[in-house]
Design a protein around this motif. Sequence first.
Motif, PDB file in Angstrom:
ATOM      1  N   PRO A 121      11.705 -32.184 -75.123  1.00  0.00           N
ATOM      2  CA  PRO A 121      10.360 -32.559 -74.686  1.00  0.00           C
ATOM      3  C   PRO A 121       9.500 -31.338 -74.355  1.00  0.00           C
ATOM      4  O   PRO A 121       9.925 -30.445 -73.624  1.00  0.00           O
ATOM      5  N   GLY A 122       8.323 -31.284 -74.933  1.00  0.00           N
ATOM      6  CA  GLY A 122       7.388 -30.204 -74.683  1.00  0.00           C
ATOM      7  C   GLY A 122       7.574 -28.983 -75.561  1.00  0.00           C
ATOM      8  O   GLY A 122       6.805 -28.039 -75.479  1.00  0.00           O
ATOM      9  N   PHE A 123       8.600 -28.970 -76.384  1.00  0.00           N
ATOM     10  CA  PHE A 123       8.866 -27.840 -77.262  1.00  0.00           C
ATOM     11  C   PHE A 123       9.064 -28.334 -78.688  1.00  0.00           C
ATOM     12  O   PHE A 123       9.804 -29.284 -78.911  1.00  0.00           O
ATOM     13  N   PRO A 124       8.446 -27.696 -79.664  1.00  0.00           N
ATOM     14  CA  PRO A 124       8.623 -28.123 -81.042  1.00  0.00           C
ATOM     15  C   PRO A 124       9.979 -27.665 -81.583  1.00  0.00           C
ATOM     16  O   PRO A 124      10.570 -26.708 -81.098  1.00  0.00           O
ATOM     17  N   GLU A 125      10.465 -28.364 -82.593  1.00  0.00           N
ATOM     18  CA  GLU A 125      11.672 -27.907 -83.276  1.00  0.00           C
ATOM     19  C   GLU A 125      11.271 -26.770 -84.214  1.00  0.00           C
ATOM     20  O   GLU A 125      10.226 -26.821 -84.849  1.00  0.00           O
ATOM     21  N   GLY A 126      12.072 -25.746 -84.293  1.00  0.00           N
ATOM     22  CA  GLY A 126      11.774 -24.629 -85.180  1.00  0.00           C
ATOM     23  C   GLY A 126      11.326 -23.400 -84.412  1.00  0.00           C
ATOM     24  O   GLY A 126      11.673 -23.218 -83.254  1.00  0.00           O
ATOM     25  N   GLY A 127      10.544 -22.566 -85.070  1.00  0.00           N
ATOM     26  CA  GLY A 127      10.169 -21.282 -84.503  1.00  0.00           C
ATOM     27  C   GLY A 127       9.243 -21.371 -83.311  1.00  0.00           C
ATOM     28  O   GLY A 127       8.342 -22.189 -83.260  1.00  0.00           O
ATOM     29  N   GLU A 128       9.515 -20.537 -82.334  1.00  0.00           N
ATOM     30  CA  GLU A 128       8.644 -20.396 -81.173  1.00  0.00           C
ATOM     31  C   GLU A 128       8.856 -18.982 -80.643  1.00  0.00           C
ATOM     32  O   GLU A 128       9.980 -18.594 -80.353  1.00  0.00           O
ATOM     33  N   PRO A 129       7.809 -18.200 -80.535  1.00  0.00           N
ATOM     34  CA  PRO A 129       7.979 -16.793 -80.133  1.00  0.00           C
ATOM     35  C   PRO A 129       8.230 -16.647 -78.635  1.00  0.00           C
ATOM     36  O   PRO A 129       7.356 -16.265 -77.871  1.00  0.00           O
ATOM     37  N   GLN A 130       9.428 -16.984 -78.191  1.00  0.00           N
ATOM     38  CA  GLN A 130       9.762 -16.838 -76.785  1.00  0.00           C
ATOM     39  C   GLN A 130       9.690 -15.369 -76.396  1.00  0.00           C
ATOM     40  O   GLN A 130      10.004 -14.498 -77.172  1.00  0.00           O
ATOM     41  N   ALA A 131       9.294 -15.116 -75.206  1.00  0.00           N
ATOM     42  CA  ALA A 131       9.126 -13.792 -74.608  1.00  0.00           C
ATOM     43  C   ALA A 131       7.773 -13.169 -74.942  1.00  0.00           C
ATOM     44  O   ALA A 131       7.392 -12.195 -74.316  1.00  0.00           O
ATOM     45  N   VAL A 132       7.030 -13.725 -75.878  1.00  0.00           N
ATOM     46  CA  VAL A 132       5.724 -13.159 -76.222  1.00  0.00           C
ATOM     47  C   VAL A 132       4.780 -13.227 -75.028  1.00  0.00           C
ATOM     48  O   VAL A 132       4.052 -12.283 -74.749  1.00  0.00           O
ATOM     49  N   ARG A 133       4.813 -14.329 -74.291  1.00  0.00           N
ATOM     50  CA  ARG A 133       3.934 -14.452 -73.123  1.00  0.00           C
ATOM     51  C   ARG A 133       4.254 -13.385 -72.081  1.00  0.00           C
ATOM     52  O   ARG A 133       3.362 -12.772 -71.511  1.00  0.00           O
ATOM     53  N   GLY A 134       5.539 -13.146 -71.848  1.00  0.00           N
ATOM     54  CA  GLY A 134       5.936 -12.124 -70.885  1.00  0.00           C
ATOM     55  C   GLY A 134       5.542 -10.731 -71.324  1.00  0.00           C
ATOM     56  O   GLY A 134       5.097  -9.909 -70.524  1.00  0.00           O
ATOM     57  N   ILE A 135       5.698 -10.440 -72.596  1.00  0.00           N
ATOM     58  CA  ILE A 135       5.316  -9.124 -73.130  1.00  0.00           C
ATOM     59  C   ILE A 135       3.801  -8.946 -73.033  1.00  0.00           C
ATOM     60  O   ILE A 135       3.319  -7.887 -72.628  1.00  0.00           O
TER      61      ILE A 135
ATOM     62  N   ASP B 123       9.255 -16.852 -69.298  1.00  0.00           N
ATOM     63  CA  ASP B 123      10.193 -16.519 -70.361  1.00  0.00           C
ATOM     64  C   ASP B 123      11.231 -15.547 -69.813  1.00  0.00           C
ATOM     65  O   ASP B 123      10.889 -14.556 -69.180  1.00  0.00           O
ATOM     66  N   PRO B 124      12.518 -15.810 -70.039  1.00  0.00           N
ATOM     67  CA  PRO B 124      13.533 -14.904 -69.508  1.00  0.00           C
ATOM     68  C   PRO B 124      13.600 -13.606 -70.312  1.00  0.00           C
ATOM     69  O   PRO B 124      13.631 -13.622 -71.535  1.00  0.00           O
ATOM     70  N   VAL B 125      13.567 -12.487 -69.624  1.00  0.00           N
ATOM     71  CA  VAL B 125      13.730 -11.174 -70.244  1.00  0.00           C
ATOM     72  C   VAL B 125      14.641 -10.349 -69.345  1.00  0.00           C
ATOM     73  O   VAL B 125      14.683 -10.547 -68.137  1.00  0.00           O
TER      74      VAL B 125
END
Length: 92
Positions: free
Chosen positions: A66-80, A3-5
């Motif tokens: 492909p591989g990502f759902p439409e709508g909400g996804e908590p990007q950066a949570v994995r990095g945090i 995830d980009p931060v």
Amino acid sequence: CHDPVWRLPLWKPYAKMLDSKVADMNNIGSAPWGGAITAALFLQKFTNNCPNWVHIDFNGWTREKPGFPEGGEPQAVRGIYKMLKERYGVKK
């Protein structure tokens, strides 16, 4: 974790966007840009000059691909999570 931060500046000229005519300050900037920075400048007022604090601004949406759902996804949570686990996780 990919995830980009990146670190954003606490750019002091944006602080004037938190000025209020009826309160000590606004909790949202007066411009449509600089939101993550003005939010951090707002929170900085409550850190009591603590040298170590963080404001994490999440990107909570995605476009369908492909591989990502439409709508909400908590990007950066994995990095945090990875950062917190490395710094404060249980030592073996």
